[in-house]
Motif scaffolding. Sequence first.
Motif, PDB file in Angstrom:
ATOM      1  N   ARG A  24      56.980  23.241  50.320  1.00  0.00           N
ATOM      2  CA  ARG A  24      56.093  22.080  50.452  1.00  0.00           C
ATOM      3  C   ARG A  24      56.147  21.114  49.291  1.00  0.00           C
ATOM      4  O   ARG A  24      55.227  20.347  49.069  1.00  0.00           O
ATOM      5  N   GLN A  25      57.181  21.148  48.519  1.00  0.00           N
ATOM      6  CA  GLN A  25      57.302  20.220  47.396  1.00  0.00           C
ATOM      7  C   GLN A  25      57.919  18.907  47.864  1.00  0.00           C
ATOM      8  O   GLN A  25      58.588  18.854  48.892  1.00  0.00           O
ATOM      9  N   THR A  26      57.693  17.854  47.095  1.00  0.00           N
ATOM     10  CA  THR A  26      58.282  16.570  47.469  1.00  0.00           C
ATOM     11  C   THR A  26      59.735  16.493  47.037  1.00  0.00           C
ATOM     12  O   THR A  26      60.545  15.834  47.664  1.00  0.00           O
ATOM     13  N   LYS A  27      60.058  17.206  45.949  1.00  0.00           N
ATOM     14  CA  LYS A  27      61.450  17.183  45.489  1.00  0.00           C
ATOM     15  C   LYS A  27      62.186  18.409  46.014  1.00  0.00           C
ATOM     16  O   LYS A  27      61.730  19.537  45.825  1.00  0.00           O
ATOM     17  N   LEU A  28      63.327  18.147  46.631  1.00  0.00           N
ATOM     18  CA  LEU A  28      64.099  19.226  47.238  1.00  0.00           C
ATOM     19  C   LEU A  28      64.435  20.331  46.229  1.00  0.00           C
ATOM     20  O   LEU A  28      64.382  21.508  46.546  1.00  0.00           O
ATOM     21  N   LEU A  29      64.757  19.938  45.007  1.00  0.00           N
ATOM     22  CA  LEU A  29      65.195  20.937  44.041  1.00  0.00           C
ATOM     23  C   LEU A  29      64.048  21.819  43.539  1.00  0.00           C
ATOM     24  O   LEU A  29      64.284  22.803  42.854  1.00  0.00           O
ATOM     25  N   ARG A  30      62.817  21.464  43.913  1.00  0.00           N
ATOM     26  CA  ARG A  30      61.683  22.329  43.576  1.00  0.00           C
ATOM     27  C   ARG A  30      61.302  23.213  44.756  1.00  0.00           C
ATOM     28  O   ARG A  30      60.285  23.905  44.735  1.00  0.00           O
ATOM     29  N   GLU A  31      62.123  23.152  45.789  1.00  0.00           N
ATOM     30  CA  GLU A  31      61.925  23.989  46.973  1.00  0.00           C
ATOM     31  C   GLU A  31      63.071  24.974  47.103  1.00  0.00           C
ATOM     32  O   GLU A  31      64.182  24.699  46.661  1.00  0.00           O
ATOM     33  N   ASP A  32      62.780  26.088  47.777  1.00  0.00           N
ATOM     34  CA  ASP A  32      63.867  27.011  48.114  1.00  0.00           C
ATOM     35  C   ASP A  32      64.852  26.283  49.017  1.00  0.00           C
ATOM     36  O   ASP A  32      64.442  25.552  49.916  1.00  0.00           O
ATOM     37  N   HIS A  33      66.124  26.463  48.773  1.00  0.00           N
ATOM     38  CA  HIS A  33      67.110  25.827  49.655  1.00  0.00           C
ATOM     39  C   HIS A  33      68.442  26.580  49.660  1.00  0.00           C
ATOM     40  O   HIS A  33      68.732  27.364  48.758  1.00  0.00           O
ATOM     41  N   LEU A  34      69.192  26.315  50.704  1.00  0.00           N
ATOM     42  CA  LEU A  34      70.528  26.900  50.838  1.00  0.00           C
ATOM     43  C   LEU A  34      71.569  25.875  50.395  1.00  0.00           C
ATOM     44  O   LEU A  34      71.391  24.673  50.633  1.00  0.00           O
ATOM     45  N   ILE A  35      72.626  26.354  49.777  1.00  0.00           N
ATOM     46  CA  ILE A  35      73.781  25.508  49.474  1.00  0.00           C
ATOM     47  C   ILE A  35      74.978  26.113  50.206  1.00  0.00           C
ATOM     48  O   ILE A  35      75.264  27.298  50.068  1.00  0.00           O
ATOM     49  N   LEU A  36      75.624  25.283  50.996  1.00  0.00           N
ATOM     50  CA  LEU A  36      76.824  25.741  51.706  1.00  0.00           C
ATOM     51  C   LEU A  36      77.982  24.813  51.394  1.00  0.00           C
ATOM     52  O   LEU A  36      77.772  23.607  51.234  1.00  0.00           O
ATOM     53  N   TYR A  37      79.152  25.363  51.337  1.00  0.00           N
ATOM     54  CA  TYR A  37      80.358  24.539  51.305  1.00  0.00           C
ATOM     55  C   TYR A  37      81.217  24.964  52.472  1.00  0.00           C
ATOM     56  O   TYR A  37      81.437  26.164  52.675  1.00  0.00           O
TER      57      TYR A  37
END
Length: 236
Positions: free
Chosen positions: A106-119
């Motif tokens: 629920r953060q406004t900045k993506l990098l302060r949220e859990d996220h996946l990185i895919l290549y």
Amino acid sequence: MNANKQIILTSILLLTAVSYALGHLTGGGLQNFQYNAELVSVAPIVDGYLDDPVWEAALPGKLEQELMNGQRWPESPDFTGSFAAVWRGGFLYIAIKLADDQLETRQTKLLREDHLILYIDPHHTGRKEELYRYTIPIGKETSELKPPLTRVAWGSNGQTCELSFRLDNLAKKGNSVGFIIAYNDVDGGRLQHKIAWAPQGYTEADEMLPDLVFTAKIEPNTQQKLIQWGRIKSLY
Ligand SMILES: [Ca+2]
Ligand SMILES: [Ca+2]
Ligand SMILES: [Ca+2]
């Protein structure tokens, strides 16, 4: 220094340089590390729920390499994750299972949220190009997707996810694409870990990507015929 000693010394220096270059090219043990995505007769439904029969048969790849410190990541309540991949009809399908003790969405900045990185590097350059990088926030679906990613669907409160990539004729038996998946775990407002499916010793500084290989136990064409025959039979 006599001539013999000089030759030996030069040879040692050369060998060191060559093995360094090779080691650099192959990254942290990448040569024996790959994921085999198997051809399936029925594509999964990309709805975020992993109840499709293909996911029961697919081999899971575990997210067990910490990219920030290069150490192995044991299963833990802090984070546990795995993925599986299959292909059919020019599409690559990926299923992801995640368990995180503090899910931050629920953060406004993506990098302060859990996220996946895919290549996904369809051209198999082996390198982490920005062009092939996908940042996927947990539990969120968006219609603006960068090709070849065609769909992202979440289920089970952000614990399961399905993705599809349209690769057309690149998804064929024996072909490889560069691939990696990592979970960036934000707990308590801070990015704590980056945990990936990657070989032992691999870190975020490694430039080369592991391989995802398209495999097929039976010939794609034979399978196509079987499916068509199945369809014809089902008409009666
Ligand atoms: Ca599904
Ligand atoms: Ca966590
Ligand atoms: Ca978290």
